[in-house]
Design an enzyme around this catalytic site. Structure first.
Site, PDB file in Angstrom:
ATOM      1  N   GLY A  11      23.039 -49.069  79.517  1.00 60.40           N
ATOM      2  CA  GLY A  11      22.265 -47.866  79.800  1.00 60.40           C
ATOM      3  C   GLY A  11      20.858 -48.208  80.273  1.00 60.40           C
ATOM      4  CE1 TYR A 126      21.600 -36.395  74.827  1.00 59.86           C
ATOM      5  CE2 TYR A 126      19.640 -35.015  75.008  1.00 59.86           C
ATOM      6  CZ  TYR A 126      20.217 -36.264  74.903  1.00 59.86           C
ATOM      7  OH  TYR A 126      19.422 -37.386  74.884  1.00 59.86           O
TER       8      TYR A 126
HETATM    9  N1  LIG Z   1      17.819 -40.075  79.480  1.00 58.24           N
HETATM   10  C1  LIG Z   1      16.848 -39.299  78.964  1.00 58.24           C
HETATM   11  O1  LIG Z   1      16.151 -38.565  79.674  1.00 58.24           O
HETATM   12  C2  LIG Z   1      16.589 -39.306  77.485  1.00 58.24           C
HETATM   13  C3  LIG Z   1      15.590 -38.473  76.967  1.00 58.24           C
HETATM   14  C4  LIG Z   1      15.339 -38.500  75.597  1.00 58.24           C
HETATM   15  C5  LIG Z   1      16.075 -39.337  74.774  1.00 58.24           C
HETATM   16  N2  LIG Z   1      17.051 -40.132  75.296  1.00 58.24           N
HETATM   17  C6  LIG Z   1      17.811 -40.997  74.385  1.00 58.24           C
HETATM   18  O2  LIG Z   1      17.475 -42.339  74.672  1.00 58.24           O
HETATM   19  C7  LIG Z   1      18.599 -43.183  74.421  1.00 58.24           C
HETATM   20  C8  LIG Z   1      18.889 -44.054  75.633  1.00 58.24           C
HETATM   21  O3  LIG Z   1      19.184 -43.205  76.745  1.00 58.24           O
HETATM   22  P1  LIG Z   1      19.591 -43.777  78.178  1.00 58.24           P
HETATM   23  O4  LIG Z   1      19.067 -42.830  79.194  1.00 58.24           O
HETATM   24  O5  LIG Z   1      19.253 -45.219  78.249  1.00 58.24           O
HETATM   25  O6  LIG Z   1      21.185 -43.591  78.109  1.00 58.24           O
HETATM   26  P2  LIG Z   1      22.283 -44.012  79.183  1.00 58.24           P
HETATM   27  O7  LIG Z   1      21.645 -44.640  80.360  1.00 58.24           O
HETATM   28  O8  LIG Z   1      23.183 -42.839  79.356  1.00 58.24           O
HETATM   29  O9  LIG Z   1      23.063 -45.173  78.401  1.00 58.24           O
HETATM   30  C9  LIG Z   1      23.839 -44.941  77.288  1.00 58.24           C
HETATM   31  C10 LIG Z   1      24.856 -46.054  77.162  1.00 58.24           C
HETATM   32  O10 LIG Z   1      25.699 -45.760  76.041  1.00 58.24           O
HETATM   33  C11 LIG Z   1      27.040 -45.972  76.429  1.00 58.24           C
HETATM   34  N3  LIG Z   1      27.989 -45.217  75.609  1.00 58.24           N
HETATM   35  C12 LIG Z   1      28.365 -43.920  75.741  1.00 58.24           C
HETATM   36  N4  LIG Z   1      29.320 -43.609  74.839  1.00 58.24           N
HETATM   37  C13 LIG Z   1      29.544 -44.748  74.122  1.00 58.24           C
HETATM   38  C14 LIG Z   1      30.436 -45.066  73.074  1.00 58.24           C
HETATM   39  N5  LIG Z   1      31.311 -44.173  72.570  1.00 58.24           N
HETATM   40  N6  LIG Z   1      30.418 -46.317  72.569  1.00 58.24           N
HETATM   41  C15 LIG Z   1      29.562 -47.249  73.083  1.00 58.24           C
HETATM   42  N7  LIG Z   1      28.708 -47.009  74.075  1.00 58.24           N
HETATM   43  C16 LIG Z   1      28.698 -45.766  74.603  1.00 58.24           C
HETATM   44  C17 LIG Z   1      27.063 -45.517  77.864  1.00 58.24           C
HETATM   45  O11 LIG Z   1      28.232 -45.985  78.521  1.00 58.24           O
HETATM   46  P3  LIG Z   1      28.853 -45.077  79.732  1.00 58.24           P
HETATM   47  O12 LIG Z   1      27.811 -44.999  80.771  1.00 58.24           O
HETATM   48  O13 LIG Z   1      30.079 -45.854  80.128  1.00 58.24           O
HETATM   49  O14 LIG Z   1      29.174 -43.733  79.113  1.00 58.24           O
HETATM   50  C18 LIG Z   1      25.778 -46.154  78.394  1.00 58.24           C
HETATM   51  O15 LIG Z   1      25.967 -47.505  78.772  1.00 58.24           O
HETATM   52  C19 LIG Z   1      19.732 -42.243  74.020  1.00 58.24           C
HETATM   53  O16 LIG Z   1      19.804 -42.183  72.609  1.00 58.24           O
HETATM   54  C20 LIG Z   1      19.310 -40.906  74.546  1.00 58.24           C
HETATM   55  O17 LIG Z   1      19.861 -39.827  73.811  1.00 58.24           O
HETATM   56  C21 LIG Z   1      17.312 -40.140  76.627  1.00 58.24           C
END
Ligand SMILES: NC(=O)c1ccc[n+]([C@@H]2O[C@H](COP(=O)([O-])OP(=O)(O)OC[C@H]3O[C@@H](n4cnc5c(N)ncnc54)[C@H](OP(=O)(O)O)[C@@H]3O)[C@@H](O)[C@H]2O)c1
Length: 293
Positions: A11, A126
């Protein structure tokens, strides 16, 4: 050397954690789907028992905010049950865990940045699934740190910045929501903050388990964010967009309702861990330049 186990390394955040872990003083192991599915409790137990890290960071999550409205089961399975599986396994093995959560646990009615102990009230699936994940982690594991972040973007993975860079090269006019306010956060900055908090937590016992906020410094709207993205891109690529039109949330309906104001107050993480947020536009400029290099 301290061993770090990073779950979700493919991610946006996981990618930066892997990149920065060595210079933060960690050796690391990094896993993601398909080899580890956090919704599978047995897999998680085996992983943690065999990896035996000093610290675990859960950067894996279901992050598709709009899609979650039609896939609530999967969102809760990953964001609540997955987080719970990890926290329970960490409790059994006596390993501390850093878990990442979101500004979308709040309803956006505040008139000042949200503090860690402000009441949560998520507006969508979410946010609700992440909020229940937080609660599951708190209940299962004493030695946890939950870091809520916001509007995350990075060099790796899909995000708003990359979408706007693409649209900026294709369209004359972009229409972007100007009445939702928050704090854009660079995944590189967030990773640096998490690794610093993690190392300090290992070196100083009981420094401060609990919940913290970390996001970019300064508050903006998606509209102003877009204008800055294009401004920083212009010296490097041809931008076709001549006007970024400010529109209202009502003019851009989405399946998930989002908070109108979700700025996070990051003073607690500064007080406990001396982690200071960087100005959102300075970090944005660095990331845009890296993406376009
Ligand atoms: N993005 C935002 O704007 C945002 C804002 C606030 C907080 N956050 C939080 O920050 C954190 C990091 O976010 P990010 O943007 O880096 O997320 P991301 O890019 O969506 O990455 C999440 C990773 O988790 C993997 N994943 C999903 N389901 C899984 C499972 N069942 N088992 C193992 N791995 C799994 C995904 O794989 P796949 O891609 O194959 O599904 C992906 O590689 C998260 O907790 C998110 O909720 C994000």
């Amino acid at each position: 050397m301290m061993k770090l186990l990073i779950i979700g390394h493919k991610g946006q955040l996981g990618f930066e954690l892997v990149k920065q872990a060595p210079k933060a003083g960690f050796e690391y192991e990094a896993v993601d789907l398909p080899e580890i599915d956090i919704t599978n409790q047995a897999q998680v137990n085996v992983l943690i028992e065999t990896s035996k890290p000093s610290l675990l960071i859960n950067a894996a999550a279901y992050t598709a905010v709009d899609k979650a409205e039609t896939e609530p089961e999967l969102a809760f399975k990953v964001n609540r049950d997955g987080a719970e599986n990890i926290a329970q396994a960490c409790a059994k093995a006596d390993i501390p865990m850093i878990h990442i959560s979101t500004d979308y646990v709040f309803d956006g009615q505040n008139t000042r940045p949200y503090r860690e102990d402000d009441p949560v009230c998520p507006l969508g699936i979410y946010g609700k699934s992440k909020e229940e994940g937080e609660r599951a982690v708190r209940a299962a594991l004493k030695n946890h740190i939950i870091i809520r972040t916001a509007w995350l973007y990075g060099v790796h993975g899909h995000n708003f910045v990359k979408t706007m860079l693409k649209l900026g090269q294709e369209r004359d006019v972009l229409r972007v929501v100007a009445d939702q306010h928050g704090c854009p956060t660079s995944a590189a900055d967030l990773a640096e903050a998490i690794l610093s908090v993690g190392m300090q937590s290992l070196l100083v016992e009981n420094l401060g388990w609990g919940t913290y906020h970390y996001c970019g410094q300064g508050i903006t709207s998606w509209h102003e964010f877009t204008e800055k993205i294009l401004e920083f891109a212009k010296p490097h690529i041809e931008i076709k967009t001549r006007k970024v039109e400010a529109i209202t949330t009502a003019e851009y309906p989405t399946p998930a309702k989002r908070p109108m104001f979700s700025a996070l107050d990051c003073s607690k993480i500064g007080k406990y861990f001396a982690v200071i947020s960087k100005l959102w536009h300075t970090s944005l400029k660095n990331t845009v330049e890296t993406i376009l290099k």
